[in-house]
Scaffold this active site. Structure first.
Site, PDB file in Angstrom:
ATOM      1  N   TYR A 402       0.789  -1.222  -0.032  1.00 15.32           N
ATOM      2  CA  TYR A 402      -0.082   0.119  -0.006  1.00 15.32           C
ATOM      3  C   TYR A 402       0.921   1.213  -0.082  1.00 15.32           C
ATOM      4  CZ  TYR A 402      -3.660   3.019   1.648  1.00 15.32           C
ATOM      5  OH  TYR A 402      -4.744   4.261   1.701  1.00 15.32           O
ATOM      6  N   CYS A 403       0.644   2.199  -1.012  1.00 14.08           N
ATOM      7  CA  CYS A 403       1.361   3.635  -0.983  1.00 14.08           C
ATOM      8  C   CYS A 403       2.863   3.373  -1.001  1.00 14.08           C
ATOM      9  CB  CYS A 403       0.871   4.343   0.107  1.00 14.08           C
ATOM     10  SG  CYS A 403       1.515   5.888  -0.054  1.00 14.08           S
ATOM     11  N   LEU A 404       3.549   3.780  -0.220  1.00 12.97           N
ATOM     12  CA  LEU A 404       5.209   3.503  -0.260  1.00 12.97           C
ATOM     13  C   LEU A 404       5.447   2.093  -0.121  1.00 12.97           C
ATOM     14  CD1 LEU A 404       6.584   6.491   2.061  1.00 12.97           C
ATOM     15  CD2 LEU A 404       6.362   6.485  -0.541  1.00 12.97           C
ATOM     16  N   GLY A 406       3.932  -0.302  -1.352  1.00 10.79           N
ATOM     17  CA  GLY A 406       3.732  -0.982  -2.666  1.00 10.79           C
ATOM     18  C   GLY A 406       4.905  -0.509  -3.564  1.00 10.79           C
ATOM     19  N   PHE A 430      -1.570  -1.358  -3.956  1.00  5.85           N
ATOM     20  CA  PHE A 430      -2.596  -0.332  -3.853  1.00  5.85           C
ATOM     21  C   PHE A 430      -2.319   1.081  -3.688  1.00  5.85           C
ATOM     22  CE2 PHE A 430      -4.843  -3.624  -0.750  1.00  5.85           C
ATOM     23  CZ  PHE A 430      -5.261  -4.385  -1.838  1.00  5.85           C
TER      24      PHE A 430
END
Length: 671
Positions: A402-404, A406, A430
């Site tokens: 998720y975010c960083l 990811g 994500f």
């Protein structure tokens, strides 16, 4: 193979080919006065038969400069710079001292002091942008003539509208706000004289947009900075921010006899006291991890200096054979994916029969200043994968980032693919970017000047504080996150009810100096990952090596990871990619449980070898479906699993992964 001893806080063994781990911090030498250091050096020189070369002028200057530096260091809380500067002025074995670090430390002190007042935004970078714009505009008489004509036309248009509206109140406005601008939605804004006040403001705002854009010769980055900065200045003087020019505020103030202003003043004092004391916002005490949020049962099965690995208890008699590892961003606490029971993604997966592991990041302090991206890769992704292989042997892993998290997971997947290590079954990303050329309005705060300023701000304290990060994110949506809140809390005297997502958002973390500098410089500024310059184990990575199926989720209103930027995965990966675009923003769009109102998504799957679709064609081809995106993603996961099996044990004590304590663990509670 026998695992090394854990003891509850075991560091992982070195990963072949991975970046070496950095020490927790550089050795901190005991600070000494320059005179004592010179005397010690003199004694060493006397023993060796040589007197140290130390110019008298430099001695006198150092003796006078150090007390001044110490005074300002105490004033700004920047002791580390002075310590380094003092050490740089001490004599060593060489005939002359190295003068480079002392002045550099003074520069850092000045930059950090300025950064405290500017939310770490470089005033030099902003000044260069405005100079670029002003100089080119001054040399563009044609553009000036166009702007003069536009000003005259808008004034004439507004004057005609005023005369018509005075005669016929039902006259439609001469300018309407943008769809996302809700400051003037209240019907009272259409009454005299407020309709003229807000429309004149919108016309002025439109003229300034024309003035700050389209000036020939101004760089794209500087144009974006000037347009953004001017918009922020105009938002300050918006008529919605003042009682006399805001009909809603005026009506509330008259009705309550100004009690709303008194309550607003009380709210301001309360918020100020909390900010000074470092306490969370009002109402966040009702959402504490392990008590009201982050309630899914589980245990911590592994801990190192950077992460805790949580394994959640099964809720079904059989589970899908492949476990799920979730790597959230370290800019946030993990429990955004395990909020309240009704909107917990972790709980949703567990109840569908998945074995879920979650990375919970340590909130770094000054001692963690030298943790870099290599440490986050080794300690934050590869070590949890090793633990999962021990707990669920013989199974591949469905990895989620998720975010960083990811972005880091994509790096890990490319590194494993280069090694031909097939321990991943699928990869889900994500709101995660890997190409940062069009990374949204955050690029406004990213150039060489800004990055150098930010590095100097982080250098003394060893990390980037959550308050310094929050300022930049709030500016991206100043109407929603700054001015509307100030009007509601301090002028209307009202409080917005706290929610679990709002409380989580206030529970921010810090970012280590080295990691954040490497991330911003190597990925955000230089875009090394997609241009073949990002190295792990002294060799560059290629995302094109990834062969496992990928599921990418983006959100329509994301200001942090714009969906067209996330979509660039389709240009970089040669494997099958399922791309899903959901309604909502960077956080609320991901926390989109079944039954959440006003949620929809678009989904198209591309097989390996299929032709590329540009974002606009993809959007037109993918029909909108009402509901949560969680279900189609979970179905995709299950379609790639190999079947079901009995649930694994919690941890593996015989392999040195014993349960260390109940979820949510220790790290999530760190302030």
């Amino acid at each position: 193979m026998t695992q090394p001893a854990n003891g509850g806080d075991r560091e992982p063994p070195a990963v072949a080919g991975a970046a070496p781990e950095a020490p927790s911090t550089l050795p901190r030498q005991k600070r000494e006065a320059p005179r004592a250091l010179r005397e010690r050096a003199a004694r060493r020189g006397a023993k060796g038969g040589q007197a140290p070369a130390w110019p008298a002028l430099w001695q006198a200057g150092a003796d006078q400069l150090v007390p001044v530096m110490e005074k300002y260091a105490e004033l700004f809380g920047l002791r580390r710079w002075v310590d380094t500067a003092v050490r740089s002025m001490a004599p060593g074995a060489a005939d002359a001292p190295d003068l480079s670090e002392g002045p550099r430390s003074i520069d850092r002190l000045v930059h950090a002091a300025v950064g405290k007042a500017t939310l770490s935004i470089s005033p030099v970078s902003l000044a260069l942008a405005y100079f670029d714009w002003a100089a080119h505009l001054a040399m563009s008489p044609g553009k000036q003539a166009i702007l003069a004509e536009k000003a005259l036309r808008k004034a004439t248009r507004f004057g005609i509208h005023v005369s018509r509206a005075l005669a016929e109140p039902a006259t439609p406005p001469c300018i309407a706000p943008l769809p996302q601008d809700r400051r003037f939605d209240h019907p009272d804004w259409q009454k005299f004289p407020f309709r003229f006040i807000y429309q004149s403001f919108l016309l002025t705002q439109q003229w300034w947009h024309n003035a700050t854009t389209g000036v020939h010769g101004v760089s794209r980055h500087h144009e974006q900075m000037v347009s953004f900065g001017t918009r922020q200045l105009l938002d300050v003087v918006s008529p919605s921010n003042f009682v006399p020019t805001n009909p809603e505020l005026l009506q509330v103030t008259m009705k309550q006899g100004a009690r709303n202003l008194a309550q607003g003043a009380f709210n301001w004092v309360e918020d100020w006291e909390r900010a000074i004391a470092g306490r969370p916002p009002v109402g966040s005490e009702a959402f504490r991890p392990g008590r009201e949020v982050a309630l899914t049962p589980g245990v911590v099965v592994y801990r190192n200096r950077l992460i805790e690995l949580i394994q959640y208890k099964p809720a079904t008699s059989e589970v899908h054979a492949e476990p799920v590892l979730i790597v959230p961003a370290w800019i946030m606490k993990y429990y955004i994916l395990d909020l309240s029971p009704h909107n917990s993604l972790v709980k949703y997966l567990v109840e569908r029969g998945h074995t879920v592991f979650m990375v919970s990041w340590h909130n770094p302090g000054a001692d963690d200043r030298d943790l870099g991206m290599g440490d986050y890769l080794g300690l934050g992704v590869l070590s949890p994968l090793r633990a999962i292989r021990a707990i669920v042997p013989g199974r591949k892993v469905d990895a989620v980032g998720y975010c960083l998290g990811g972005t880091l997971l994509a790096i890990a997947a490319a590194w494993l693919a280069r090694k031909q290590d097939e321990q991943l079954n699928t990869v889900s990303l994500f709101a995660a970017q890997v190409d940062f050329t069009e990374a949204g309005e955050l690029t406004l705060f990213m150039d060489e000047s800004q990055l150098a300023h930010l590095e100097d701000t982080m250098w003394d304290q060893g990390y980037l504080d959550s308050k310094q990060m929050a300022g930049a994110f709030q500016l991206l949506r100043s109407n929603d996150l700054i001015w509307s809140r100030l009007v509601r809390d301090y002028l209307r005297g009202e409080r917005e009810p706290m929610t679990d997502l709002m409380a989580w958002n206030a529970d921010a973390t810090r970012l280590p100096y080295r990691m954040h500098s490497e991330y911003l410089r190597r990925l955000f500024l230089n875009n090394d990952l997609v241009e073949g310059r990002y190295e792990v184990g002294s060799k560059p990575l290629s995302l094109g090596d990834i062969r496992v199926p990928v599921f990418a989720v983006a959100t329509e209103s994301d200001h942090v990871a714009p969906w067209r930027s996330v979509y660039k995965l389709n240009l970089l990966l040669d494997t099958a990619v399922s791309f899903l675009l959901t309604s909502g923003g960077h956080n609320a769009g991901i926390v989109s449980e079944p039954g959440h109102p006003h949620r929809s998504y678009r989904l198209l799957q591309r097989k390996a070898g299929d032709r590329y679709l540009d974002p606009e064609t993809w959007y037109a081809s993918a029909s909108a479906t009402e509901g949560s995106w969680w279900a189609p993603w979970a179905e995709w996961l299950e379609a790639h699993d190999s079947g079901k099996s009995p649930p694994p044990n919690l941890g593996a004590a015989d392999k040195d992964y014993p349960p260390l304590g109940p979820a949510p663990g220790r790290y999530v509670l760190e302030a």
